[in-house]
Write an enzyme that holds these catalytic residues in place. Structure first.
Site, short mmCIF file in Angstrom:
data_model
loop_
_atom_site.label_atom_id
_atom_site.label_comp_id
_atom_site.label_asym_id
_atom_site.label_seq_id
_atom_site.Cartn_x
_atom_site.Cartn_y
_atom_site.Cartn_z
CG HIS A 100 -2.10 0.93 1.19
ND1 HIS A 100 -1.66 2.37 1.66
CD2 HIS A 100 -3.28 0.99 0.86
CE1 HIS A 100 -2.72 2.92 1.48
NE2 HIS A 100 -3.98 2.11 0.87
CD GLU A 102 -2.48 5.02 3.67
OE1 GLU A 102 -2.62 4.09 4.53
OE2 GLU A 102 -3.35 6.00 3.20
CD GLU A 170 -5.31 1.83 -2.92
OE1 GLU A 170 -6.53 1.96 -2.68
OE2 GLU A 170 -4.54 1.76 -2.35
N GLY A 176 -7.59 9.30 0.03
CA GLY A 176 -7.76 10.08 1.17
C GLY A 176 -8.10 11.70 1.06
P1 PGA Z 1 -9.53 6.19 0.43
O1 PGA Z 1 -8.15 5.29 0.69
O2 PGA Z 1 -10.54 5.39 -0.12
O3 PGA Z 1 -10.02 6.79 1.84
O4 PGA Z 1 -9.18 7.19 -0.31
C1 PGA Z 1 -8.13 4.18 -0.34
C2 PGA Z 1 -6.86 3.35 0.29
O5 PGA Z 1 -5.68 3.70 0.53
O6 PGA Z 1 -6.85 2.08 -0.02
#
Ligand code: PGA
Length: 252
Positions: A100, A102, A170, A176
């Site tokens: 991911h 993050e 993504e 977010g």
């Molecule tokens: P989000 O996050 O829907 O809050 O934009 C998606 C994700 O990081 O998987």
């Protein structure tokens, strides 16, 4: 024909004590909904590690798949704070997110470590959802395709013919932020990723699911799901509310 998947990612949110209520509400909402056949879509939730056992108990009996949010590539050892594949399997679980943005951004995960994790998962019977995507600067710099190619090929190099994973596209700038890729931008990136998969895997690429993630909600899922190469969604913020998450499942 690819079976759609709607996956939620709780990230570091909610509480262990709220898991039963969340899953009961989600089950109720999904059951109350006559528009979708429950076996026509895979519904998955990636939950924090301490919730995995409880979430499985409440989720899987209703056909909701439970996943980890990350996994270590080594089976055991001195890796404080990490979760291993044998631990996940011992809980009766078969899914995890990998790479991911993050994790890449805050925990120094690299293309190489993501590829090693994907390989370890596939070798040991765990289904990885491999996340890829460009940052805003990369998109603005015209680097989107180069970044996706680098990220996807790094994984394919390790996993080879066994590349039976789900990919989540993504775009980092859409996570977010409330900014969603347009339906066309999503389709373009997904088609590009499928092209890379096709080059390496041939016809097998047609069976692999590519999910879109980044500010998905019940109000924008429909258009995304109409795109031929969008096979589902990875939903962060909007998955924290079981009623809204069920709506997203229903709208796909
Ligand atoms: P989000 O996050 O829907 O809050 O934009 C998606 C994700 O990081 O998987």
């Amino acid at each position: 024909m690819r079976k759609p998947m709607i996956a939620g990612n709780w990230k570091m949110n909610l509480l262990y004590s709220k898991v039963p209520e969340y899953l009961q509400t989600l089950n109720r909402e999904l059951a109350a909904n006559s528009r979708i056949r429950r076996d026509a879509v895979d519904v998955l939730l990636a939950v924090p590690a301490p919730f995995l056992g409880l979430a499985r108990e409440y989720g899987e009996k209703h056909g909701i798949l439970i996943a980890a949010q990350t996994i270590h590539e080594k089976p055991e050892g001195a890796f404080t704070g990490e979760l291993s594949i044998p631990m996940l399997k011992d809980l009766g679980l078969r899914w995890t997110l990998i790479g991911h943005s993050e994790r890449r951004q805050y925990y120094n995960e690299t293309d190489a470590s993501v590829a090693a994790k994907a390989k370890a998962c596939l070798d040991q019977g765990i289904n990885p959802i491999v996340c890829v995507g460009e940052t805003r600067a990369e998109r603005e710099g015209g680097q989107t395709e180069a970044v996706l190619k680098r990220q996807v090929e790094a994984v394919l190099r390790e996993t080879g013919a066994a590349s039976n994973f789900v990919i989540a596209y993504e775009p980092v700038w859409a996570i977010g932020t409330g900014l969603t890729a347009t339906d066309e931008q999503a389709q373009e990136a997904h088609a590009f990723i499928r092209g890379i998969l096709r080059q390496k895997l041939g016809g097998a690429a047609e069976a692999l699911r590519i999910l879109y993630g980044g500010s998905v909600k019940s109000s924008n899922i429909k258009g995304l799901m109409k795109q031929p190469d969008v096979d589902g969604a990875l939903v962060g913020g909007a998955s924290l509310d079981p009623v809204e998450f069920a709506r997203i499942v229903d709208c796909q």
